[in-house]
Design a protein around this motif. Structure first.
Motif, PDB file in Angstrom:
ATOM      1  N   LEU A  16      45.752  59.004  78.582  1.00 27.93           N
ATOM      2  CA  LEU A  16      44.494  59.722  78.755  1.00 27.93           C
ATOM      3  C   LEU A  16      44.331  60.110  80.222  1.00 27.93           C
ATOM      4  O   LEU A  16      44.839  59.411  81.107  1.00 27.93           O
ATOM      5  N   THR A  17      43.623  61.216  80.473  1.00 24.36           N
ATOM      6  CA  THR A  17      43.303  61.537  81.873  1.00 24.36           C
ATOM      7  C   THR A  17      42.448  60.390  82.414  1.00 24.36           C
ATOM      8  O   THR A  17      41.608  59.832  81.705  1.00 24.36           O
ATOM      9  N   GLY A  18      42.684  60.035  83.670  1.00 25.34           N
ATOM     10  CA  GLY A  18      42.009  58.871  84.247  1.00 25.34           C
ATOM     11  C   GLY A  18      42.809  57.593  84.105  1.00 25.34           C
ATOM     12  O   GLY A  18      42.431  56.555  84.639  1.00 25.34           O
ATOM     13  N   GLU A  19      43.933  57.660  83.366  1.00 26.51           N
ATOM     14  CA  GLU A  19      44.836  56.509  83.259  1.00 26.51           C
ATOM     15  C   GLU A  19      46.079  56.768  84.117  1.00 26.51           C
ATOM     16  O   GLU A  19      46.279  57.872  84.634  1.00 26.51           O
ATOM     17  N   THR A  20      46.896  55.756  84.233  1.00 24.27           N
ATOM     18  CA  THR A  20      48.127  55.875  85.021  1.00 24.27           C
ATOM     19  C   THR A  20      49.320  55.719  84.101  1.00 24.27           C
ATOM     20  O   THR A  20      49.334  54.838  83.232  1.00 24.27           O
ATOM     21  N   ILE A  21      50.296  56.601  84.269  1.00 20.67           N
ATOM     22  CA  ILE A  21      51.560  56.428  83.549  1.00 20.67           C
ATOM     23  C   ILE A  21      52.540  55.775  84.526  1.00 20.67           C
ATOM     24  O   ILE A  21      52.642  56.177  85.686  1.00 20.67           O
TER      25      ILE A  21
END
Length: 534
Positions: A16-21
């Motif tokens: 999700l946007t706002g998360e880190t991969i």
């Protein structure tokens, strides 16, 4: 000549946007053992218009690297590809980059336009595919269930094969993911003509000069590159007959601001350009326009988005820490004499400071411009007519008028190499290295003959933040809404038992532990376990 391929593993394939991969990268040779050719790899995220939305450089140590990318809210919902390659791989006749599908969901969009793939497998099938690759080895937790914020300990058995692993502990949230479909392709050949140089000893930066004056000679011009700062980089090279030049940067810093200039006279007659970093041809990438994510996943997406927003609000208290490069030596050490100006009576201007304190130097004009020279009286050598190399915070200064009235209280130290110094293709008539207190002189220095640009630099190594909730009754006022409990890349396993602690978060549910990696013999291994937080 040996070829290379790259394998990338990520913490998730739906983000999700706002998360880190997070990603772990393995660079392999033909026998699928770690490659020792490239010291750098490139990783890009490509949208379905085949545009690169993110590009980074990753340092490789013995063929292994890792990093992360915070997904910004400007990215729209859709299917993306993560691609990775080394410069050397761009010479492969086919398979010159690794590709992996993943989905980005932007929960802030009003309409999430995704075509549902009716043929997609159910989630439980995905989970069944995550079997252990070795039946006789299991991951052991000290408990099967944990209360919120409780400390857990994972035990890795000593029967595990020697190799490099990563550990991924995160919540199972019923948003369908892609199955593990990465394959290692080692049947690769090089093209007939090698066009891209391998980065075997550091970063390669190339460029060229062109002349503003017709029929000017472009050959053997001295070009310098400065990356100013506390741990500055200064490099010299010379052009070939076509005006092309190559720099090799073998020192780790994360600074990307870069200053390139011709060293010597007539530099105003030339224009300097830096080449873009080489990239693979993406025209054959195929994107699916379908997804297995549907309206029934909306609640899970909303919950996960809310959790990541809460975590991002408290980001300042949960920062990862950067590991600073410890190579702080400058190229001329230990031949210099250093003056820490606080040890002396302070003078107001730079000119007074040189005259009164730094007795190895004096001022003379060079081409009608005031310049710094070594004092003649100390030496029997015939000095070249050129002045000293003057560096301020690592930036070469060829017109010291800007320094003459500079406030000397802003200068921390002045170092002098008081004899001719050969560096790269040029012998400099001594070196003067000035370090300012704020290491920011480059930002105020104006010279229209300097190319100021930014170059892609390797990601800094990080220690990822891990909360420590020591006792169950000490409820911190800072919420812990982590879905990703632990991401630990680059675990070197050497047949000794290893215990890895981590803490449960405030979010109850099922969690998965994935330990994955490559053994020293090149075997891809994966171990899987689940547990609960109640």
């Amino acid at each position: 000549m040996s070829t290379e391929s790259v394998l990338v593993k990520t913490n998730t394939s739906v983000v999700l946007t706002g998360e880190t991969i997070y990603y772990q990268l393995y660079c392999l040779n033909k026998t699928t053992v770690f490659s020792d050719i490239s010291e750098l790899a490139y990783l890009e995220i490509i949208n379905d218009h085949k545009e690169s939305v993110f590009k980074t450089k990753i340092s490789l140590k013995n063929g292994i690297g890792s990093g992360d990318y915070f997904i910004p809210t400007i990215l729209t919902t859709g299917n993306y590809k993560l691609i990775a390659y080394t410069n050397w791989m761009l010479n492969n006749s086919q398979n010159n980059f690794f590709e992996k599908d993943f989905t980005i969901i932007n929960p802030f969009e009003e309409h999430i336009n995704m075509v549902i793939d009716s043929t997609s497998k159910k989630l439980d099938v995905y989970k069944n595919e995550t079997k252990n690759t070795s039946e006789n080895i299991s991951l052991n937790l000290d408990k099967e269930k944990y209360s919120k914020r409780e400390k857990a300990t994972l035990l890795l058995p000593k029967t595990l094969d020697r190799g490099n692993y990563f550990l991924n502990i995160r919540k199972i949230d019923f948003i369908p993911e892609y199955p593990n479909n990465e394959t290692i392709n080692t049947n690769i050949n090089l093209k007939e003509d090698i066009t891209v140089l391998p980065e075997t000893r550091g970063e390669i930066i190339t460029g060229y000069i062109t002349s503003k004056v017709a029929n000017s000679d472009l050959n053997t011009k001295i070009v310098t590159l400065s990356i100013p700062g506390k741990n500055f980089i200064f490099k010299t090279t010379k052009t070939n007959s076509n005006g092309k030049f190559i720099f090799l940067i073998d020192k780790q810093t994360s600074t990307s601001g870069c200053y390139v200039q011709l060293s010597g006279t007539n530099r105003e007659n030339y224009i300097i350009e830096i080449d873009k970093t080489p990239s693979p041809d993406l025209s054959n990438l195929i994107f699916s326009n379908k997804t297995s994510i549907s309206a029934k996943n909306l609640k899970a997406i909303q919950e996960r988005s809310l959790a990541s927003q809460v975590e991002n609000v408290y980001f300042s208290q949960k920062k990862d820490s950067l590991i600073e490069a410890n190579n702080t030596d400058f190229f001329f050490q230990p031949t210099e004499k250093k003056y820490n100006l606080d040890d002396f009576e302070r003078f107001r201007t730079f000119k007074e400071t040189i005259v009164e304190i730094v007795t190895e130097l004096n001022f003379k004009d060079y081409n009608q411009v005031p310049s710094l020279y070594l004092r003649d009286i100390k030496y029997n050598i015939t000095q070249s007519p050129e002045p000293c190399l003057v560096l301020v915070d690592g930036l070469q200064i060829q017109n010291i008028n800007a320094l003459l009235n500079y406030n000397a209280f802003q200068i921390e130290s002045i170092s002098v190499v008081d004899r001719p110094y050969c560096y790269g293709p040029k012998i400099f008539n001594g070196i003067v290295c000035i370090i300012t207190k704020n290491k920011d002189f480059a930002t105020i220095y104006i010279d229209k003959n300097i190319l100021k640009t930014t170059i892609l630099r390797p990601e800094s190594a990080k220690v990822y933040f891990e909360p420590k909730h020591e006792a169950p009754n000490t409820r911190s006022r800072i919420p812990d809404y982590r879905y990703q409990l632990l991401w630990k890349p680059n675990i070197a396993f050497n047949n000794s038992e290893m215990s890895i602690p981590f803490y449960a978060s405030d979010i109850s549910g099922d969690y998965e532990i994935i330990l994955e990696g490559l053994t020293e013999t090149g075997k891809n291994v994966r171990f899987y376990k689940t547990f609960k937080i109640e």
